[in-house]
Design a protein around this motif. Structure first.
Motif: not given
Length: 151
Positions: A78-95
């Protein structure tokens, strides 16, 4: 082309990709500067406000999330708004450095100067096998094949 409100489809898409690239640096200081000094965040179950809290949050995030690679795509705007879809991958340092992928949506609201004044994020993590990763070293996250089942 200006990346300040009001957004067009093109400037909103560029704003999303600029945020993606900035987050992929994993450098909390410059990332925080993209937000207003009193920016309000909800990230999953965490609620906080301001640059110092953003830097602390991101520092802790990337202590846990190693080998982080992110892709963001414009969902709506919209004028001052954005909706985003995202994906990220990572290695879990706590797992045990197991690979995980986060799927999520963000709701952004911007100040007149183009900095984000509100960010709300909802995301879910799943464990993935190494062979199921999309964002391997050297892969352009913007060109990784993400099937419709994951959109």
């Amino acid at each position: 082309m200006s990346l300040i409100p009001p957004f067009t489809a093109e400037t909103a898409r560029q704003k999303v990709k600029k945020a993606q690239d900035l987050w992929n640096t994993q450098d909390p200081g410059p990332i925080a500067k993209a937000y207003t000094e009193d920016s309000v965040w909800r990230n999953r179950s965490s609620f906080f406000t301001g640059h110092e809290a953003i830097i602390a949050f991101l520092t802790k995030k990337w202590e846990k999330e190693k080998s982080y690679r992110l892709r963001k795509e414009l969902f709506a705007f919209g004028d001052d708004r954005i909706a985003v879809q995202f994906w990220y991958e990572y290695q879990d340092a706590q797992d045990g450095l197991k690979w995980k992928r986060c799927y999520g949506l963000e709701d952004w609201t911007f100040a007149a100067d183009g900095r984000m004044r509100k960010r709300q994020m909802s995301g879910n993590d799943i464990a993935i096998a190494d062979e199921d990763r999309w964002f391997r070293e050297g892969v352009d996250v913007n060109k990784a094949d993400i099937s419709e089942a994951h959109w």
